[in-house]
Write a protein that holds these residues in place. Structure first.
Motif, PDB file in Angstrom:
ATOM      1  N   GLY B  34       0.787  -1.221   0.000  1.00  0.00           N
ATOM      2  CA  GLY B  34       0.000   0.000   0.000  1.00  0.00           C
ATOM      3  C   GLY B  34       0.821   1.273   0.000  1.00  0.00           C
ATOM      4  N   GLU B  35       2.100   1.149  -0.220  1.00  0.00           N
ATOM      5  CA  GLU B  35       2.955   2.329  -0.188  1.00  0.00           C
ATOM      6  C   GLU B  35       3.124   2.905  -1.602  1.00  0.00           C
ATOM      7  N   GLU B 196      -4.497  12.042  -9.411  1.00  0.00           N
ATOM      8  CA  GLU B 196      -5.622  11.797  -8.506  1.00  0.00           C
ATOM      9  C   GLU B 196      -6.124  10.357  -8.626  1.00  0.00           C
ATOM     10  N   LYS B 199      -3.878   7.988  -6.882  1.00  0.00           N
ATOM     11  CA  LYS B 199      -4.118   8.100  -5.435  1.00  0.00           C
ATOM     12  C   LYS B 199      -5.337   7.286  -5.030  1.00  0.00           C
ATOM     13  N   LYS B 200      -6.387   7.431  -5.829  1.00  0.00           N
ATOM     14  CA  LYS B 200      -7.643   6.759  -5.518  1.00  0.00           C
ATOM     15  C   LYS B 200      -7.458   5.237  -5.568  1.00  0.00           C
ATOM     16  N   ASN B 202      -4.726   3.598  -5.093  1.00  0.00           N
ATOM     17  CA  ASN B 202      -3.919   3.224  -3.936  1.00  0.00           C
ATOM     18  C   ASN B 202      -4.778   3.159  -2.674  1.00  0.00           C
ATOM     19  N   ARG B 203      -5.690   4.122  -2.557  1.00  0.00           N
ATOM     20  CA  ARG B 203      -6.525   4.209  -1.358  1.00  0.00           C
ATOM     21  C   ARG B 203      -7.535   3.071  -1.337  1.00  0.00           C
ATOM     22  N   GLU B 204      -8.201   2.847  -2.458  1.00  0.00           N
ATOM     23  CA  GLU B 204      -9.314   1.905  -2.470  1.00  0.00           C
ATOM     24  C   GLU B 204      -8.866   0.456  -2.556  1.00  0.00           C
ATOM     25  N   ARG B 205      -7.766   0.206  -3.246  1.00  0.00           N
ATOM     26  CA  ARG B 205      -7.363  -1.184  -3.475  1.00  0.00           C
ATOM     27  C   ARG B 205      -6.108  -1.551  -2.718  1.00  0.00           C
ATOM     28  N   ASN B 206      -5.519  -0.567  -2.057  1.00  0.00           N
ATOM     29  CA  ASN B 206      -4.291  -0.790  -1.305  1.00  0.00           C
ATOM     30  C   ASN B 206      -3.157  -1.306  -2.200  1.00  0.00           C
ATOM     31  N   GLN B 224       4.866   8.914  -0.580  1.00  0.00           N
ATOM     32  CA  GLN B 224       5.328   9.033   0.797  1.00  0.00           C
ATOM     33  C   GLN B 224       6.849   9.053   0.830  1.00  0.00           C
TER      34      GLN B 224
END
Lengths: 274, 271, 314
Positions: B34-35, B196, B199-200, B202-206, B224
């Protein structure tokens, strides 16, 4: 000039296609050039005692059904073939370049009409176009030369027209135009020298096609008339004796193949220039 | 955070010319689940080479590789091709700089998006594949996904094509997505949308993302951690905020200084 | 659709130009066709009467219109020498020549595509180098000479067919096809060589492109990339070439029919040329030109179907 020599030398050593192209072409040219000054026998001299002989020291390529020396006839025939091929390409290139350059440069109505005619001629395979012309003007090697020359014009015209169209809008042409260069000078001094690369490769390909077309048409009996030799006609005469005397059919055939092969190797070698 | 990819001592050399040419030297990278890690550097710095090596796409004869790329208990550098292929497109996906040329011009969008499923999951029926592809196309922000499915690449804009590339890369739900300069060829506004979107995802699917760019400001928006490369070497790496506030290497300082800022009152640089 | 209609229109224009060229070519030649038909001993009155009957006294455009109108309806005129309709002379020969051209075309596709893929896959290897040199050599052999070699090898040494033993399709279709296989091969050989070279180059170009890399990144193996992605792209320029080759094969059959003594169109054409039997020559030339132009049209349409970037609109 010296670096040019060096490049040729380097390619001769490393570029296999170029090397063999040179060797084969020189061999064929030798055959023709020597034939200009000396031939083992008179190519039309018949000898009833020596009909359809195989390969021997006296006749390196054997003799034909009338006892004529095949080598001498091949020497004479290659000369005619090369002459017709060179003439064909010359007519095709000069006429094609002029037509292509003018129509491509000026465009407009005339361009439309000429291109329609060129398209129509293009629809004819060149062998067929040559047949039409020969059937109108009669049979003989001059007619054949004219026929093939005309048959080759459309393809050259198309290539040159495409290139001129491409160059016409380039900056250097725009620039020359702003400086008030005349149309004539523009075409022949500014544009044409820039497309010589494309033209060169089409000439090499065209030459091979011309050799093949000449051989094919003279095989059909259109072209040099007996008793004069032509490579294609020799093949069609030799065909019925091919089982008993294969050298008669193979020798002229192989000479045609080598003639074409030499040039196509040269072309391939130049495209892989190192 | 669990480490899912561990690259150590990666070394890549070309042998196209008489002298061997080092493209990447001593490259190390640890990627957590997830990084998002950024790799920055100018062209020729070796960042894309490293990315291609991780994606298993460096297979030229005139090239030597050494080091280790550990994923799922396997060294991707030395494992056999079949094993490598079983990860490609399914566990590790990649998107490229040129969305214009990276899609096959004569195949329909849907076909290309679902290809990974076809290769890795033959058990999924044709109809299910189609459903998932349409769904995926919708989730990368393509309105009218049902129609896009039947289109050809030339019918889409650059930004849309990059979304299609992302959809195709993400359809197998990979653990790692490598994005090799995905926004360089796009307009600035589209760039921001793609960032964007990543990012999405990464956020939703890790999904872990390796984001490669020459644009440090873009990297700072997304990542990060960041790795700065020059001439095939890592010159600096660490948390994004640290590197921005306290760059240690001169090259990093220059990169930061090169980020265009909006200076009101100074019209010189603007047209 | 719009494109097809536009192209169809262009094709008709080209055909009209061709017909005008052919008609003019054969009608400005010196010599009186009526005299040719009747022989030099005919009385002037009879010649004049025949001229009237043949419509030779009408102005050129009227004659062209009549000729074209007849041609469209399948009336190709009357042979000077045999005094029978050209149609009756030619129609039974058309299947022979066409079968040969189509077989040569199929052979070209069947041989050259696998060979092209094979050389491309072994690029730089020994097999590739051997095939590429062979390819150049085969390209340099004129079809009639390869025809002679085929006769020598397959006909006389291996005895796979009897040279000169042509069987017409009206007698036995199987034997007809079997005999035509060898001349078709002779026509196909140089085209095969050219197609192999072209396909190889095109495959290598395409496999360097970005989308091929994308295909690998999805887990495709080499075959997957080649057959699922690269091949279709690489075929686009080859299709255009094959179309031109098909047209060439129809013409190439003229020479090959002579080599294998096949009584097809070419024999009539050659006799008619040496006899100056112009209506026959005219009809055959027009026929071949029509085939060539229609093939070009078809190729253009196929090309546009394969390559979605161009499309059938616009």
């Amino acid at each position: 000039m010296n670096s040019y020599k060096k490049a040729i030398h380097k390619n001769f050593k490393e570029n296999t296609f170029f090397r063999w192209g040179c060797i084969i072409t020189v061999l064929i040219l030798l055959l023709v050039v020597v034939g200009l000054f000396w031939m083992p026998y008179e190519p039309t001299a018949m000898n009833a005692a020596e009909k359809l002989k195989g390969i021997s020291l006296r006749h390196p390529m054997g003799t034909d059904n009338m006892g004529r020396d095949v080598l001498s006839r091949v020497m004479y025939g290659s000369r005619i073939t090369l002459l017709i091929a060179a003439g064909t390409v010359a007519i095709g290139t000069v006429a094609g370049t002029i037509i292509g350059a003018l129509t491509g440069y000026f465009g407009g109505m005339l361009d439309e009409i000429i291109m329609r005619i060129i398209d129509a001629l293009f629809a004819f395979p060149s062998i067929l176009l040559a047949l039409v012309i020969v059937s109108i003007f009669g049979i003989g090697w001059i007619q054949l030369l004219l026929a093939l020359g005309i048959a080759f014009v459309p393809s050259f015209a198309r290539i040159v027209r495409g290139e001129v169209l491409r160059c016409r809008n380039m900056d250097y042409v725009e620039n020359a135009r702003l400086q008030g260069v005349s149309d004539f000078r523009m075409i022949f001094v500014h544009i044409l020298p820039n497309i010589r690369g494309v033209l060169m490769s089409s000439i090499l390909i065209g030459f091979n096609n011309a050799v093949l077309a000449e051989a094919g048409l003279s095989y059909l009996g259109i072209g040099s008339q007996p008793p004069y030799a032509s490579l294609g006609k020799m093949l069609s005469d030799a065909q019925q004796y091919m089982f008993g005397n294969p050298s008669y059919v193979l020798c002229p055939g192989i000479v045609i193949v080598l003639m074409v092969l030499g040039f196509s190797f040269l072309g391939e070698g130049i495209s892989r220039w190192k | 955070m669990e480490i899912i990819l561990d690259v150590t001592d990666l070394h890549i050399e070309f042998h196209d010319h008489d002298q061997p040419e080092v493209a990447v030297e001593d490259f190390d990278l640890m990627l957590g689940e997830g990084e998002i890690v950024g790799i920055v550097g100018e062209s020729g710095s070796g960042k894309s080479m490293s990315a291609l090596a991780i994606a298993g796409l460096l297979n030229r004869k005139s090239l030597t590789k050494s080091g280790r790329i550990m994923f799922d208990g396997t060294d991707l550098l030395t494992c056999d091709r079949k094993k490598l292929r079983s990860y490609q497109g399914d566990e590790i996906s990649i998107i490229f700089q040129e969305p214009m040329t990276s899609l096959n011009p004569v195949k329909r969008i849907g076909w290309q998006v679902e290809e990974s499923l076809y290769i890795h999951h033959r058990e999924i029926s044709k109809e299910d594949r189609r459903k998932r592809a349409v769904e995926m196309l919708g989730s990368v922000g393509l309105a009218d996904a049902e129609n896009v499915y039947y289109m050809y690449p030339h019918e889409l804009s650059g930004g849309m094509r990059q979304r299609v590339m992302i959809a195709a890369a993400m359809i197998g739900n990979p653990k790692i997505l490598i994005a090799d300069e995905p926004t360089t060829a796009l307009d600035v506004t589209v760039q921001a949308q793609i960032v964007e979107l990543l990012k999405k995802i990464n956020r939703e699917r890790n999904t872990s993302i390796i984001f490669i760019s020459h644009d440090l400001s873009l990297v700072s928006q997304l990542c990060q951690r960041v790795i700065v490369m020059q001439h095939g070497n890592i010159v600096e790496s660490g948390r994004c905020s640290d590197i921005f506030s306290r760059p240690r290497h001169l090259y990093t300082k220059r990169l930061i200084a090169a980020i265009p800022r909006i200076d009101l009152g100074d019209d010189k640089d603007r047209r | 659709m719009k494109y097809i209609i536009k192209k169809l229109f262009m094709m008709i224009v080209t055909l009209l130009v061709v017909s005008i060229c052919v008609f003019l070519a054969f009608n400005i030649i010196p010599g009186d066709p009526a005299l040719r038909m009747l022989g030099t001993e005919a009385s002037p009155e009879l010649v004049e009467q025949t001229r009237q009957e043949m419509g030779l006294n009408d102005p050129l455009p009227v004659r062209y219109g009549r000729w074209l109108f007849g041609f469209v309806q399948g009336d190709f005129g009357t042979s000077y020498n045999y005094k029978i309709p050209v149609k009756d002379m030619v129609i039974s020969k058309v299947p022979i020549t066409l079968t040969m051209a189509v077989m040569a075309f199929l052979l070209t596709i069947l041989i050259s595509i696998p060979l092209g893929i094979l050389t491309a896959r072994h690029e730089g290897g020994l097999l590739d180098r051997i095939l590429m040199v062979t390819d150049q050599i085969v390209m340099s052999i004129p079809p009639f000479f390869s025809g002679i070699l085929i006769t020598l090898i397959f006909g006389m040494v291996l005895r796979l067919f009897t040279p000169g033993g042509f069987t017409n399709y009206t007698v036995d279709v199987g034997k007809f096809i079997r005999y035509l296989f060898f001349p078709s091969l002779a026509i196909a050989l140089p085209k095969v060589a050219m197609t192999v070279k072209m396909l190889r180059g095109s495959l290598l170009d395409e496999s360097m492109k970005d989308y091929a890399r994308t295909a690998y990144s999805r887990g495709n193996n080499t075959n997957g990339v080649l057959y699922r992605h690269v091949l279709k792209n690489a075929m686009i320029p080859v299709i255009t070439f094959l179309g031109m080759a098909l047209a060439d094969m129809v013409a190439g059959s003229i020479v090959i029919e002579q080599v294998f003594s096949i009584p097809g169109i070419s024999r009539i054409l050659m006799t008619s040329i040496s006899n100056r039997d112009y209506p026959v020559v005219e009809a055959i030339i027009m026929g071949i030109a029509m085939i060539v132009i229609s093939v070009n049209f078809l190729v253009d349409v196929v090309y546009r179907i394969v390559d979605p970037r161009i499309g059938l609109e616009e």
